[in-house]
Design an enzyme around this catalytic site. Sequence first.
Site, PDB file in Angstrom:
ATOM      1  N   CYS A  40      40.808  25.394  29.723  1.00 34.35           N
ATOM      2  CA  CYS A  40      41.627  25.330  31.493  1.00 34.35           C
ATOM      3  C   CYS A  40      42.165  24.043  31.519  1.00 34.35           C
ATOM      4  O   CYS A  40      43.247  24.451  32.264  1.00 34.35           O
ATOM      5  CB  CYS A  40      39.575  25.270  32.031  1.00 34.35           C
ATOM      6  SG  CYS A  40      39.786  24.636  33.883  1.00 34.35           S
ATOM      7  N   CYS A  45      43.582  27.361  32.805  1.00 33.54           N
ATOM      8  CA  CYS A  45      43.826  27.414  34.632  1.00 33.54           C
ATOM      9  C   CYS A  45      44.133  26.110  35.361  1.00 33.54           C
ATOM     10  O   CYS A  45      45.302  26.908  36.353  1.00 33.54           O
ATOM     11  CB  CYS A  45      42.250  27.099  35.479  1.00 33.54           C
ATOM     12  SG  CYS A  45      40.732  27.688  34.823  1.00 33.54           S
ATOM     13  N   LYS A  48      48.267  26.484  34.048  1.00 28.81           N
ATOM     14  CA  LYS A  48      49.079  27.783  34.799  1.00 28.81           C
ATOM     15  C   LYS A  48      49.147  27.844  36.750  1.00 28.81           C
ATOM     16  O   LYS A  48      49.691  27.945  37.079  1.00 28.81           O
ATOM     17  CB  LYS A  48      47.806  28.619  35.201  1.00 28.81           C
ATOM     18  CG  LYS A  48      47.160  30.019  35.706  1.00 28.81           C
ATOM     19  CD  LYS A  48      47.008  30.189  36.718  1.00 28.81           C
ATOM     20  CE  LYS A  48      45.786  30.455  37.060  1.00 28.81           C
ATOM     21  NZ  LYS A  48      45.303  31.045  36.171  1.00 28.81           N
ATOM     22  N   TYR A 174      44.121  39.356  34.167  1.00 26.86           N
ATOM     23  CA  TYR A 174      44.501  38.203  35.520  1.00 26.86           C
ATOM     24  C   TYR A 174      45.650  37.582  34.525  1.00 26.86           C
ATOM     25  O   TYR A 174      46.894  37.116  35.587  1.00 26.86           O
ATOM     26  CB  TYR A 174      43.564  36.464  34.991  1.00 26.86           C
ATOM     27  CG  TYR A 174      41.698  37.296  35.792  1.00 26.86           C
ATOM     28  CD1 TYR A 174      41.424  36.402  36.412  1.00 26.86           C
ATOM     29  CD2 TYR A 174      40.511  38.152  35.470  1.00 26.86           C
ATOM     30  CE1 TYR A 174      40.345  36.510  37.212  1.00 26.86           C
ATOM     31  CE2 TYR A 174      39.901  38.204  35.875  1.00 26.86           C
ATOM     32  CZ  TYR A 174      39.321  37.311  36.936  1.00 26.86           C
ATOM     33  OH  TYR A 174      38.045  37.302  37.080  1.00 26.86           O
ATOM     34  N   GLU A 178      49.355  36.966  36.843  1.00 24.20           N
ATOM     35  CA  GLU A 178      49.457  35.528  36.714  1.00 24.20           C
ATOM     36  C   GLU A 178      50.986  35.166  36.136  1.00 24.20           C
ATOM     37  O   GLU A 178      51.504  35.078  36.892  1.00 24.20           O
ATOM     38  CB  GLU A 178      48.543  34.459  36.154  1.00 24.20           C
ATOM     39  CG  GLU A 178      46.980  35.000  36.989  1.00 24.20           C
ATOM     40  CD  GLU A 178      46.345  33.322  36.851  1.00 24.20           C
ATOM     41  OE1 GLU A 178      44.871  33.744  37.955  1.00 24.20           O
ATOM     42  OE2 GLU A 178      45.985  33.217  35.492  1.00 24.20           O
ATOM     43  N   HIS A 431      42.182  29.823  65.303  1.00 17.56           N
ATOM     44  CA  HIS A 431      43.046  30.555  65.382  1.00 17.56           C
ATOM     45  C   HIS A 431      44.418  30.147  65.316  1.00 17.56           C
ATOM     46  O   HIS A 431      44.315  28.471  65.930  1.00 17.56           O
ATOM     47  CB  HIS A 431      43.475  30.952  66.961  1.00 17.56           C
ATOM     48  CG  HIS A 431      44.350  32.287  67.579  1.00 17.56           C
ATOM     49  ND1 HIS A 431      44.785  33.627  66.923  1.00 17.56           N
ATOM     50  CD2 HIS A 431      44.784  31.842  67.860  1.00 17.56           C
ATOM     51  CE1 HIS A 431      45.970  34.470  67.530  1.00 17.56           C
ATOM     52  NE2 HIS A 431      45.740  33.187  68.138  1.00 17.56           N
ATOM     53  N   GLU A 436      40.828  34.102  59.982  1.00 15.42           N
ATOM     54  CA  GLU A 436      40.079  34.880  61.305  1.00 15.42           C
ATOM     55  C   GLU A 436      39.746  36.545  61.601  1.00 15.42           C
ATOM     56  O   GLU A 436      39.010  36.897  62.372  1.00 15.42           O
ATOM     57  CB  GLU A 436      40.781  34.260  61.977  1.00 15.42           C
ATOM     58  CG  GLU A 436      42.083  35.055  63.219  1.00 15.42           C
ATOM     59  CD  GLU A 436      42.595  34.279  64.070  1.00 15.42           C
ATOM     60  OE1 GLU A 436      42.231  34.221  64.994  1.00 15.42           O
ATOM     61  OE2 GLU A 436      43.661  34.188  64.112  1.00 15.42           O
TER      62      GLU A 436
HETATM   63  P1  NDP Z   1      42.052  40.762  30.404  1.00 15.76           P
HETATM   64  O1  NDP Z   1      40.480  41.496  30.186  1.00 15.76           O
HETATM   65  O2  NDP Z   1      41.163  40.570  32.558  1.00 15.76           O
HETATM   66  O3  NDP Z   1      42.480  41.853  30.816  1.00 15.76           O
HETATM   67  C1  NDP Z   1      43.374  43.011  29.581  1.00 15.76           C
HETATM   68  C2  NDP Z   1      44.455  43.097  29.911  1.00 15.76           C
HETATM   69  O4  NDP Z   1      45.023  43.698  28.474  1.00 15.76           O
HETATM   70  C3  NDP Z   1      44.144  44.700  30.145  1.00 15.76           C
HETATM   71  O5  NDP Z   1      45.105  44.669  31.431  1.00 15.76           O
HETATM   72  C4  NDP Z   1      43.746  45.587  29.452  1.00 15.76           C
HETATM   73  O6  NDP Z   1      43.919  46.984  29.899  1.00 15.76           O
HETATM   74  C5  NDP Z   1      44.998  45.504  28.261  1.00 15.76           C
HETATM   75  N1  NDP Z   1      44.924  45.416  26.830  1.00 15.76           N
HETATM   76  C6  NDP Z   1      43.568  44.994  26.513  1.00 15.76           C
HETATM   77  N2  NDP Z   1      43.784  45.907  24.967  1.00 15.76           N
HETATM   78  C7  NDP Z   1      45.014  46.763  24.945  1.00 15.76           C
HETATM   79  C8  NDP Z   1      46.375  46.690  24.498  1.00 15.76           C
HETATM   80  N3  NDP Z   1      45.270  46.801  22.760  1.00 15.76           N
HETATM   81  N4  NDP Z   1      47.142  47.715  24.713  1.00 15.76           N
HETATM   82  C9  NDP Z   1      47.587  47.430  25.441  1.00 15.76           C
HETATM   83  N5  NDP Z   1      46.921  46.239  26.622  1.00 15.76           N
HETATM   84  C10 NDP Z   1      46.140  45.881  26.421  1.00 15.76           C
HETATM   85  O7  NDP Z   1      42.163  39.332  30.333  1.00 15.76           O
HETATM   86  P2  NDP Z   1      43.202  38.368  30.208  1.00 15.76           P
HETATM   87  O8  NDP Z   1      43.670  37.983  28.892  1.00 15.76           O
HETATM   88  O9  NDP Z   1      44.095  38.827  31.199  1.00 15.76           O
HETATM   89  O10 NDP Z   1      42.287  36.826  30.942  1.00 15.76           O
HETATM   90  C11 NDP Z   1      40.563  36.766  29.233  1.00 15.76           C
HETATM   91  C12 NDP Z   1      39.731  36.384  30.611  1.00 15.76           C
HETATM   92  O11 NDP Z   1      40.468  34.953  31.391  1.00 15.76           O
HETATM   93  C13 NDP Z   1      40.145  37.206  32.582  1.00 15.76           C
HETATM   94  O12 NDP Z   1      39.082  38.197  32.010  1.00 15.76           O
HETATM   95  C14 NDP Z   1      38.938  35.946  32.643  1.00 15.76           C
HETATM   96  O13 NDP Z   1      37.643  36.046  32.608  1.00 15.76           O
HETATM   97  C15 NDP Z   1      39.613  35.087  32.194  1.00 15.76           C
HETATM   98  N6  NDP Z   1      40.557  34.937  33.142  1.00 15.76           N
HETATM   99  C16 NDP Z   1      40.881  33.990  34.696  1.00 15.76           C
HETATM  100  C17 NDP Z   1      41.429  33.693  35.391  1.00 15.76           C
HETATM  101  C18 NDP Z   1      41.465  33.094  36.594  1.00 15.76           C
HETATM  102  O14 NDP Z   1      40.235  32.930  36.770  1.00 15.76           O
HETATM  103  N7  NDP Z   1      42.326  32.862  37.526  1.00 15.76           N
HETATM  104  C19 NDP Z   1      42.816  33.705  35.105  1.00 15.76           C
HETATM  105  C20 NDP Z   1      42.751  33.896  33.235  1.00 15.76           C
HETATM  106  C21 NDP Z   1      41.628  34.435  33.173  1.00 15.76           C
HETATM  107  P3  NDP Z   1      43.132  48.035  30.548  1.00 15.76           P
HETATM  108  O15 NDP Z   1      42.088  47.629  31.509  1.00 15.76           O
HETATM  109  O16 NDP Z   1      43.403  48.770  30.127  1.00 15.76           O
HETATM  110  O17 NDP Z   1      41.283  47.545  29.339  1.00 15.76           O
END
Ligand code: NDP
Length: 455
Positions: A40, A45, A48, A174, A178, A431, A436
């Site tokens: 983080c 976080c 980022k 996420y 982002e 407002h 709101e």
């Molecule tokens: P996520 O699990 O959120 O998303 C993974 C993405 O990768 C999905 O779109 C998934 O597609 C895709 N994917 C997975 N495997 C493959 C593959 N083999 N080929 C193509 N696409 C694939 O993971 P992130 O890496 O974005 O983030 C990890 C975690 O970190 C988040 O879940 C969250 O918990 C945390 N995080 C939180 C943040 C915040 O609070 N703002 C910011 C960043 C991270 P599909 O949907 O089709 O499975």
Amino acid sequence: MDFDLFVIGGGSAGVRCARISAGHGARVGVAEERFWGGTCVNIGCVPKKLLVQAGEYGAWAEDAAGFGWTIEKGPHDWAKLIAAKDREITRLEGIYRKLLANAGATVFDGRASFVDPHTILVNGRTVTAERIVIATGGHPERPEIPGAELGIISDDAFYLKAMPKHVAIVGSGYIAVEFAGIFRALGAEVHLIYRQPLPLRGFDSDLREALAEALAAQGIILHPGCHPEKVEADGDARVLTFGGGQALRTDLVFFATGRKANIRGLGLEKIGVETNPRDAVKVNEHLETTVPHIYAIGDVTDRVNLTPVATAEGHALADTLFGDRPRSVSLHNVPSAVFSTPPIGTVGLTEEQAAALGPVDIYLTRFTPMRHNLTGRARKTTMKLVVDAATQKVLGVHMLGEDAPEIVQGMAIAVVMGATKADFDRTIGIHPTAAEEFVTLRTRTRTTDMAKAAE
Ligand code: NDP
């Protein structure tokens, strides 16, 4: 025993657990091999959000003309931004380390692993502990396709030497969403390649639609329904093949395809700590692993992978073990944000999740924020309430729009307390704000009844 508690991992979960336990008078040791504060603070976080903010200044410079300012937007200096970000992260990392030392914990800069269920090997020496906490977090994972190593992951994105002019981001979770916003706001051509029809699987579908529109309005080129196939190098350039043979030549392929728990080399198999098929450490509701005096907290358990959940678990475990205040952390109604452009804030159930349990009243509004009627920027806000039709309890609050995370944090208190739509309605608005709208949504958009739909 050398320690009452030994914590493996100095990220959000581990630092909080170690610090609070030491504050309760426990003899605590804590080991971190890479950087204090973990993902983080160092490669997640915090940096980022600084990069997101860097992008916002560019948009504000452009938008100022609508308010009578003459601002000439010069080029962006990526190296300067990264240097400023690095200074801030170094400062924060130091604070985390100091917090532990001040609390009286013994700090080990090194990798720790299990020798036996009460013995840890760290920096070439063995130490023993009554209880041990695994808080080793997770790491980004590349898909298993040829040439995947030619693409970067989020860890690398924070240290790029130069800002890429052209980026292909794979995934739509996420991190993908982002970083698409960050690179686009700083001037790159950005392609987002994802398997689903809409980004952010698991989020409310109205928000997902609004997000796809917002990403396109920013000029991000969307490739829904596409799987990545391979990556090849062409000199310094990369060629990504996806979606049944389409090839995209780019400066950078960025895999944001999920994260996996860090368990390699810990020696868990030796001591009987079980993991699930995704390598996450199995825990019960008391954060106990399959070995009773060994606990696991935060992302290494792969449940709700968010920093505030990790810190809450670390704190609750410390209070339970050493503070004479046993408690657990509820994983219901955990609010979260996606720092897309504009950002998302969300708490509670999506329409789809809620309607699967019973009929729900939906209140939905979309509008152009006041500011953008003057700037002319194509940016819309979407706000939505999901209300249980029978009890009128507000089950979900969802927003995509400027300040959504700031607004939804407050709304989350109401949802956690079990507020009803009538409670929202009797609250006077502030407002003029976007917030709101949440207390002035009078007209029901629709009622969704999955049971009826299924008949
Ligand atoms: P996520 O699990 O959120 O998303 C993974 C993405 O990768 C999905 O779109 C998934 O597609 C895709 N994917 C997975 N495997 C493959 C593959 N083999 N080929 C193509 N696409 C694939 O993971 P992130 O890496 O974005 O983030 C990890 C975690 O970190 C988040 O879940 C969250 O918990 C945390 N995080 C939180 C943040 C915040 O609070 N703002 C910011 C960043 C991270 P599909 O949907 O089709 O499975």
